[in-house]
Design an enzyme around this catalytic site. Sequence first.
Site, mmCIF file in Angstrom:
data_model
loop_
_atom_site.group_PDB
_atom_site.id
_atom_site.type_symbol
_atom_site.label_atom_id
_atom_site.label_comp_id
_atom_site.label_asym_id
_atom_site.label_seq_id
_atom_site.Cartn_x
_atom_site.Cartn_y
_atom_site.Cartn_z
ATOM 1 N N ASP A 47 0.832 -1.219 0.000
ATOM 2 C CA ASP A 47 0.000 0.000 0.000
ATOM 3 C C ASP A 47 0.863 1.266 0.000
ATOM 4 O OD1 ASP A 47 -2.089 -1.886 0.428
ATOM 5 O OD2 ASP A 47 -1.802 -1.712 2.596
ATOM 6 N N ASN A 186 -17.736 -6.062 -0.264
ATOM 7 C CA ASN A 186 -16.788 -5.816 0.824
ATOM 8 C C ASN A 186 -16.512 -4.337 0.995
ATOM 9 O OD1 ASN A 186 -16.043 -8.644 -0.452
ATOM 10 N ND2 ASN A 186 -15.491 -8.698 1.710
ATOM 11 N N GLU A 224 -11.321 -0.439 -3.669
ATOM 12 C CA GLU A 224 -10.634 0.231 -2.565
ATOM 13 C C GLU A 224 -9.423 0.986 -3.101
ATOM 14 O OE1 GLU A 224 -9.540 -3.039 -0.018
ATOM 15 O OE2 GLU A 224 -7.776 -3.547 -1.216
ATOM 16 N N ARG A 322 4.580 -8.494 -0.171
ATOM 17 C CA ARG A 322 4.256 -7.458 -1.142
ATOM 18 C C ARG A 322 5.383 -6.427 -1.142
ATOM 19 N NH1 ARG A 322 -1.854 -6.063 0.546
ATOM 20 N NH2 ARG A 322 -0.930 -6.316 2.614
ATOM 21 N N PHE A 366 7.101 -9.766 -33.855
ATOM 22 C CA PHE A 366 8.530 -9.907 -33.563
ATOM 23 C C PHE A 366 9.437 -9.191 -34.555
ATOM 24 C CE2 PHE A 366 6.455 -13.475 -31.466
ATOM 25 C CZ PHE A 366 6.839 -13.226 -30.150
#
Length: 480
Positions: A47, A186, A224, A322, A366
């Site tokens: 975060d 949530n 969020e 993380r 490519f």
Amino acid sequence: MSVRLFRRAAVPIVVAVLAAAAVVAVPTAQAAPAVRYTNPLANNRADPHIFKHTDGYYYFTATAPEYDRIVLRRATTLQGLASAAETVIWRKHASGEMGAHIWAPEIHFINSKWYVYFAAGRADDVWRIRMYVLESSSANPLTGSWTERGRITTPWDTFSLDASTFVANGVRYLVWAQQEPGISTNSNVYIARMGATPWTITGAVTRLVVPTLAWETRGYKVAEGPAVIQRNGRLFLTYSASATDANYCLGLLTAPASADPLDPAAWTKSPNPVFASNTATGQYGPGHNSFTVSEDGQSDILVYHDRNYRDISGDPLDDPNRRTRVQKLYWNADGTPNFGIPVPDGVTPVRLKAHGTESFVRHYDFQARVEADVRLLADSQFRIVPGLSAAAAVSLESTNYPGYYLRHRDHQLWVERDDGTATFRADATFTRHAGLADSAGISLESQNLPGYYVRNDNPRLVLRTASDAPGRAAATFTLE
């Protein structure tokens, strides 16, 4: 096709809430000089929030995996944050409120004071997550004292977190995530106008995002971590969606800069995530971002966390790995942001713009070519690494095909996998020169065919000599 946003009735009350700034107001051109950083910037820090202050320092805070404290570091460069000393400016309470799950701190400078906004649970109810504010009047927030300004009150006494603040047309707003009674998610994303202090709001509260799309509801129905950047006559609001594992990703809302941010009809939701896990680069669950700017102020920088592996044992929130990462945020010709993909660990990539054009080197099937407004951004991003056949020279490694390099074959340029042969490695190695037509750019001379340069032969990229002015111009590229 765009997805229109959801709306709740305005709530005409003044409530205490947090304010954490996520807007970068420095103007940027469509093209800006290349930046060079090395990822990850910080291990075991989720975060992340980085704020560039007028004192010349970057201030960095993030969630520590123990969820027990707020940490802060500063440096005069973004890369310097990696080795900067870290200070604990606040620790969780031993009991009661602010006693558990210390999450997602953000640091901002508002009205000549420092503010840190964070979420916390209770010691006796760790999932009773609410938002709180710290304040400091000290010039240096690492050494100054902090005052608890208390809990942020919102229209509902429910799970709430991740507030941030931005100023649009002279008005400061708060955005945050919360679980709203009566909606089976949530968390959703909300916005309100800020009140008399940086921890209050006033007037209407508008619901901006309810997670309903497939990519927003993997594992959990989550929206969020909102963050806002203003560019090119528009407001762009990113948010994080789905579970905090490899499903985590970024969504995007867009509104005209002249619109009322409290009007949900002003915002349009992108139908697909704008930044997501990438198996090729080994980056999983990118999200909870913030924005900052490069040291010269000319490039926007995306700050986010992810993991370098997909599979997690147990609850992802119990996994400490993380990492904070940074990479350049690019802008399309129409003024919209192009996030690209989470780049590989190590040195961040660059783009090569053909001299005198708005076209960039990219690979397509490519084969290397030049093209304007490359929407598949990673096709036009290369890492400049030590030469495969001569460390003093350079090789250019594809971003979305790690292990593939720009090489010449039959006097044309291709992006192909390193097969380990001496021939390939020589073909993929170039001597880097100051630009033949502009010393601020670069020119790439073949290591095994001296006198031959990578040249723009629109639309192809070729290997030729550069003995006249047009040739020197065609052999010159600007790093972006």
